[in-house]
Design an enzyme around this catalytic site. Structure first.
Site, PDB file in Angstrom:
ATOM      1  CD  GLU A 111      11.425  -3.645  -2.267  1.00 16.42           C
ATOM      2  OE1 GLU A 111      11.657  -3.648  -1.557  1.00 16.42           O
ATOM      3  OE2 GLU A 111      10.327  -2.794  -3.369  1.00 16.42           O
ATOM      4  CG  LEU A 112      11.445  -9.541   0.990  1.00 15.08           C
ATOM      5  CD1 LEU A 112      11.556 -10.536   1.859  1.00 15.08           C
ATOM      6  CD2 LEU A 112       9.264  -9.680   0.863  1.00 15.08           C
ATOM      7  CD1 TRP A 168       0.190  -1.506   3.269  1.00 14.55           C
ATOM      8  CD2 TRP A 168       0.443   0.921   3.393  1.00 14.55           C
ATOM      9  NE1 TRP A 168       0.438  -1.435   4.153  1.00 14.55           N
ATOM     10  CE2 TRP A 168       1.494  -0.227   4.147  1.00 14.55           C
ATOM     11  CE3 TRP A 168       0.158   2.490   3.178  1.00 14.55           C
ATOM     12  CZ2 TRP A 168       1.828   0.466   4.961  1.00 14.55           C
ATOM     13  CZ3 TRP A 168       1.460   2.843   4.002  1.00 14.55           C
ATOM     14  CH2 TRP A 168       2.678   1.791   5.458  1.00 14.55           C
ATOM     15  CG  ASN A 169       5.134   0.821   0.611  1.00 15.71           C
ATOM     16  OD1 ASN A 169       4.618   0.329  -0.171  1.00 15.71           O
ATOM     17  ND2 ASN A 169       7.152   1.181   1.012  1.00 15.71           N
ATOM     18  CB  SER A 192       5.814  -7.763   5.933  1.00 10.71           C
ATOM     19  OG  SER A 192       5.693  -8.652   5.460  1.00 10.71           O
ATOM     20  CD  GLU A 228      11.070  -2.136   7.196  1.00  9.78           C
ATOM     21  OE1 GLU A 228      11.309  -1.436   6.149  1.00  9.78           O
ATOM     22  OE2 GLU A 228      10.533  -3.079   6.476  1.00  9.78           O
ATOM     23  CB  CYS A 255      10.590  -0.753   1.442  1.00 13.47           C
ATOM     24  SG  CYS A 255      11.304  -0.636  -0.518  1.00 13.47           S
ATOM     25  CE  LYS A 264      -3.772  -9.823  -1.584  1.00 16.38           C
ATOM     26  NZ  LYS A 264      -3.760  -8.695  -0.458  1.00 16.38           N
ATOM     27  CB  ALA A 290      -2.220  -3.408   0.102  1.00 12.03           C
TER      28      ALA A 290
END
Length: 454
Positions: free
Chosen positions: A228-229, A130-131, A207, A359, A262, A154, A156
């Protein structure tokens, strides 16, 4: 279970959407799989035309989409508008460069006529956060579609309006209707989507926990994935740095998007001899950042995306304090409406405290002391993450040498960590694997195929 938009400024639910039933999800996936059969046969010129058309739609609707981001996840409209324009730019980039990136490569020296081809493979599932609700999607979709694959999204669960708006942009553009679809589903249906033979892989931004689950599900089905976490980016300030510039960039890098990025600067590692001066400068620069209604043009920092995430962040701040960290700015949970969190600075927290290796996804800067470069490198690399980082110094060559010692997917000297279509983007360690953007990104979901004529 319905998917809903909750305005983080007011805490009120603004829209609700019924989640797709399993049958609706399967039908949508089949539709896009059917679209692949035709899309893969199109030439690069046509795909480029579709991408350029989509870029035009994004630019035309940038204000509308920026307002939608402000409503659903609190991004200030100025930054939301810039995000949409960046999406248009990545469409332009792959429209103009994708064919060359995927051109057949002759291989010499083998004594035979040989080539390496890059062929599309099917439908890619994009599981997105969502960010950055538009950018994260388009930076995956643009290269994937240019390569001849199709995409199901798909998104958030808290940004369903953004998810549907992206699909509407595709439908308004020159793209066929059956090459990109939004699936209004929760996490529980992801494995069912991966069960479809037509879905050949998954790209996830999110996440560490979500990445672990989806990567495990993809691995069990022998399907490719790009992850990509999270990140806990070091921001290293050497003694010869321009402290005012470092503090100015550091403040926006830590607090932009309400700190929910991130690749935000998260762990400030500062040489002891300039430590106090830098903390003072960072505090002054934070004071200059206007916090408020994300619909206001002068707002730089809006609310966090939810009060739940704000509570999680405040718990981390309290644990930092309990471990011995000193809050020199902010750190107090505010009263009143809106999921706002004060721009905060914590110093002298024990570097080995568990919370200092997590984090912090919000506008809280942890600032640590280092006595020399070797210790600064060791501290920068002492993290389970490895997404990005930066180093600040008055000596460019020194900065490059330092940057090459940092264990991360990207390190910037005297600048803010950022994603750029020209450069590969991704992490190492628990920040994930695989790359997005550049030629590396467009080749993640293709068949790298040897073609030989004896």
């Amino acid at each position: 279970m319905p998917l809903q938009s909750t305005n983080p400024l007011t805490g009120k639910v603004t829209r609700q959407f019924d989640e797709f039933t399993p049958e609706q999800t399967a039908a949508a996936v089949r539709e896009v799989a059917g679209g692949y059969a035709t899309w893969k046969t199109t030439d690069f010129a046509y795909r480029a035309e579709c991408l350029l058309s989509l870029a035009q739609v994004l630019r035309a609707r940038a204000d509308e989409f920026a307002a939608l981001m402000a409503e659903e996840m609190g991004k200030p409209v100025t930054f939301g508008r810039a995000e949409v324009l960046k999406c248009a730019a990545v469409c332009d980039y792959y429209a103009r460069n994708g064919q060359a990136m995927l051109a057949s490569m002759p291989v010499s020296g083998s004594g035979q006529e040989a080539y390496v081809d890059f062929a599309p493979m099917g439908t890619v599932l994009a599981v997105m956060p969502w960010n950055f609700p538009f950018w994260q999607v388009l930076r995956v979709a643009a290269p994937t579609l240019m390569a001849g694959n199709t995409v199901v999204l798909k998104h958030a669960s808290n940004v369903p309006q953004c998810a549907l708006a992206i699909e509407s942009a595709f439908r308004e553009s020159a793209f066929p209707d059956n090459v990109f679809r939004t699936l209004l589903i929760g996490a529980r249906q992801v494995e069912a989507v991966l069960d479809h033979d037509s879905v050949i892989g998954v790209s996830l931004t999110g996440s560490e926990g979500a990445g672990s689950k989806v990567a495990s599900a993809a691995g069990a089905r022998l399907k490719k994935c790009v992850m990509e976490l999270g990140g806990s980016d070091p921001f290293v300030v050497l003694a010869d740095a321009d402290l005012d510039k470092a503090a100015r960039v550091g403040a926006i890098s830590r607090c932009g998007n309400a700190g929910q990025t991130c690749i935000a600067a998260k762990r400030f590692i500062v040489m002891d001899e300039v430590f106090d001066a830098f903390v003072e400068a960072l505090s002054r620069e934070m004071d200059k950042l206007t916090m408020g209604d994300p619909m206001a043009e002068d707002t730089v920092v809006g609310p966090m995306s939810s009060t739940g995430l704000r509570a999680d962040l405040h718990d981390q701040v309290e644990r930092c304090k309990a471990a011995g960290g000193k809050v020199v700015k902010g750190g107090v949970l505010p009263e009143g409406d809106g999921a706002f969190y004060p721009l905060s600075i914590i110093v002298d927290a024990p570097f080995d405290a568990d919370v200092c290796h997590e984090e912090l996804f919000g506008p809280v800067a942890l600032v640590f002391r280092a006595t020399d470069e070797d210790q600064a490198v060791a501290m920068a690399n002492d993290t389970p993450f490895g997404l990005g980082g930066s180093v600040w110094t008055g000596d460019g060559e020194r900065g490059l040498a330092f940057a090459r010692r940092i264990e991360a997917g990207a390190v910037v000297v005297n600048g803010q960590v950022r994603s750029d279509p020209l450069l590969p983007f991704g992490g190492i360690k628990r920040s994930g694997f695989g790359r997005e953007l550049s030629a590396f990104g467009i080749r993640e979901f293709v068949n790298v195929k040897s073609v030989i004529r004896d």
